[in-house]
Design a protein around this motif. Sequence first.
Motif, mmCIF file in Angstrom:
data_model
loop_
_atom_site.group_PDB
_atom_site.id
_atom_site.type_symbol
_atom_site.label_atom_id
_atom_site.label_comp_id
_atom_site.label_asym_id
_atom_site.label_seq_id
_atom_site.Cartn_x
_atom_site.Cartn_y
_atom_site.Cartn_z
ATOM 1 N N SER A 2 119.935 -64.509 134.302
ATOM 2 C CA SER A 2 118.918 -65.271 135.033
ATOM 3 C C SER A 2 118.817 -64.857 136.492
ATOM 4 N N LYS A 20 95.984 -62.720 143.336
ATOM 5 C CA LYS A 20 96.118 -63.290 141.986
ATOM 6 C C LYS A 20 97.227 -62.578 141.212
ATOM 7 N N SER A 22 100.881 -60.564 142.233
ATOM 8 C CA SER A 22 101.782 -60.177 143.318
ATOM 9 C C SER A 22 103.149 -59.858 142.739
ATOM 10 N N ARG A 24 107.448 -58.556 143.921
ATOM 11 C CA ARG A 24 108.458 -58.195 144.925
ATOM 12 C C ARG A 24 109.450 -57.228 144.306
ATOM 13 N N LEU A 36 109.671 -58.244 140.363
ATOM 14 C CA LEU A 36 109.491 -59.597 139.854
ATOM 15 C C LEU A 36 108.102 -60.019 140.296
ATOM 16 N N GLY A 37 107.258 -60.391 139.341
ATOM 17 C CA GLY A 37 105.860 -60.616 139.713
ATOM 18 C C GLY A 37 105.247 -61.841 139.076
ATOM 19 N N LEU A 38 104.125 -62.228 139.626
ATOM 20 C CA LEU A 38 103.374 -63.376 139.127
ATOM 21 C C LEU A 38 101.908 -62.967 138.966
ATOM 22 N N LEU A 40 98.118 -64.713 138.048
ATOM 23 C CA LEU A 40 97.310 -65.901 137.767
ATOM 24 C C LEU A 40 96.268 -65.559 136.694
ATOM 25 N N GLU A 55 108.870 -57.589 130.858
ATOM 26 C CA GLU A 55 109.568 -58.727 130.251
ATOM 27 C C GLU A 55 108.883 -60.007 130.733
ATOM 28 N N LEU A 57 108.727 -63.703 131.598
ATOM 29 C CA LEU A 57 109.646 -64.792 131.940
ATOM 30 C C LEU A 57 108.989 -66.156 131.708
ATOM 31 N N ALA A 58 107.673 -66.209 131.842
ATOM 32 C CA ALA A 58 106.931 -67.453 131.610
ATOM 33 C C ALA A 58 105.467 -67.092 131.393
ATOM 34 N N VAL A 95 99.559 -68.780 133.701
ATOM 35 C CA VAL A 95 100.288 -68.075 134.769
ATOM 36 C C VAL A 95 101.499 -67.325 134.199
ATOM 37 N N ASP A 97 104.849 -65.130 134.715
ATOM 38 C CA ASP A 97 105.977 -64.715 135.553
ATOM 39 C C ASP A 97 106.639 -63.568 134.794
ATOM 40 N N TYR A 98 106.850 -62.448 135.454
ATOM 41 C CA TYR A 98 107.385 -61.291 134.720
ATOM 42 C C TYR A 98 108.415 -60.513 135.527
ATOM 43 N N CYS A 99 109.177 -59.711 134.798
ATOM 44 C CA CYS A 99 110.091 -58.744 135.400
ATOM 45 C C CYS A 99 109.728 -57.380 134.830
ATOM 46 N N LYS B 11 115.735 -64.522 139.042
ATOM 47 C CA LYS B 11 114.624 -63.862 138.349
ATOM 48 C C LYS B 11 113.357 -64.712 138.312
ATOM 49 N N LYS B 12 113.511 -65.942 137.891
ATOM 50 C CA LYS B 12 112.333 -66.781 137.625
ATOM 51 C C LYS B 12 111.697 -67.268 138.930
ATOM 52 N N ARG B 24 110.281 -66.955 145.278
ATOM 53 C CA ARG B 24 111.499 -66.518 144.595
ATOM 54 C C ARG B 24 112.681 -66.698 145.525
ATOM 55 N N LEU B 40 98.068 -68.534 148.139
ATOM 56 C CA LEU B 40 96.656 -68.146 148.107
ATOM 57 C C LEU B 40 95.839 -69.158 148.920
#
Lengths: 105, 105
Positions: A2, A20, A22, A24, A36-38, A40, A55, A57-58, A95, A97-99, B11-12, B24, B40
């Motif tokens: 985690s 929309k 992003s 890091r 690690l990104g998000l 929308l 991967e 994450l959500a 939304v 959430d990814y790695c 991660k999340k 994060r 945003l």
Amino acid sequence: MSEFKNVTAVKKANVYFDGKVSSRVVIFPDGERKTLGLMLPGEYTFSTKEKEIMEMLAGSMDVKLPGSNEFVTFKAGEQFIVPSNSSFDLKVNEVVDYCCSYINE
Amino acid sequence: MSEFKNVTAVKKANVYFDGKVSSRVVIFPDGERKTLGLMLPGEYTFSTKEKEIMEMLAGSMDVKLPGSNEFVTFKAGEQFIVPSNSSFDLKVNEVVDYCCSYINE
């Protein structure tokens, strides 16, 4: 896993599509880099240089991988691979959430 | 300092306002915790537990701090402090990339 221990975290975000999407960057002791990104909800096309392992994450999104004509849904806990030097299309429903891991071949 | 070395990256993502605000967590060897976040455009109210130092990495927003009746604009390269156990209002004009430090008093 985690969390990632003993890494370097780049402060500034990578920002796409007016924020929309992003991400890091996290750099590992051996030089490996992950993001690690998000994302929308929306429709996006991305290009790869290196091979990518995405991967989830959500969230949930429909993905059209290179060479495919169909969108396939991926959800939290699932992952998919995108070949190097290709592009893929995404329809984000919830939304995401990814790695993302980058694989030098 | 453009990156944080020898940290743990969770991660999340923390996701608020349907993903329009996300962050994060990065944990330092001494246990200190910071968040790297993106906001945003929109209007938001946040509450603090600990005292927060908000460092603007990119973008611009108007901030109404506790005890103030006025919005003050903060831009990339600037920072502001929010007292513990308080709340503050934000009007994000341009996508804001930030680093938030939490201070135990």
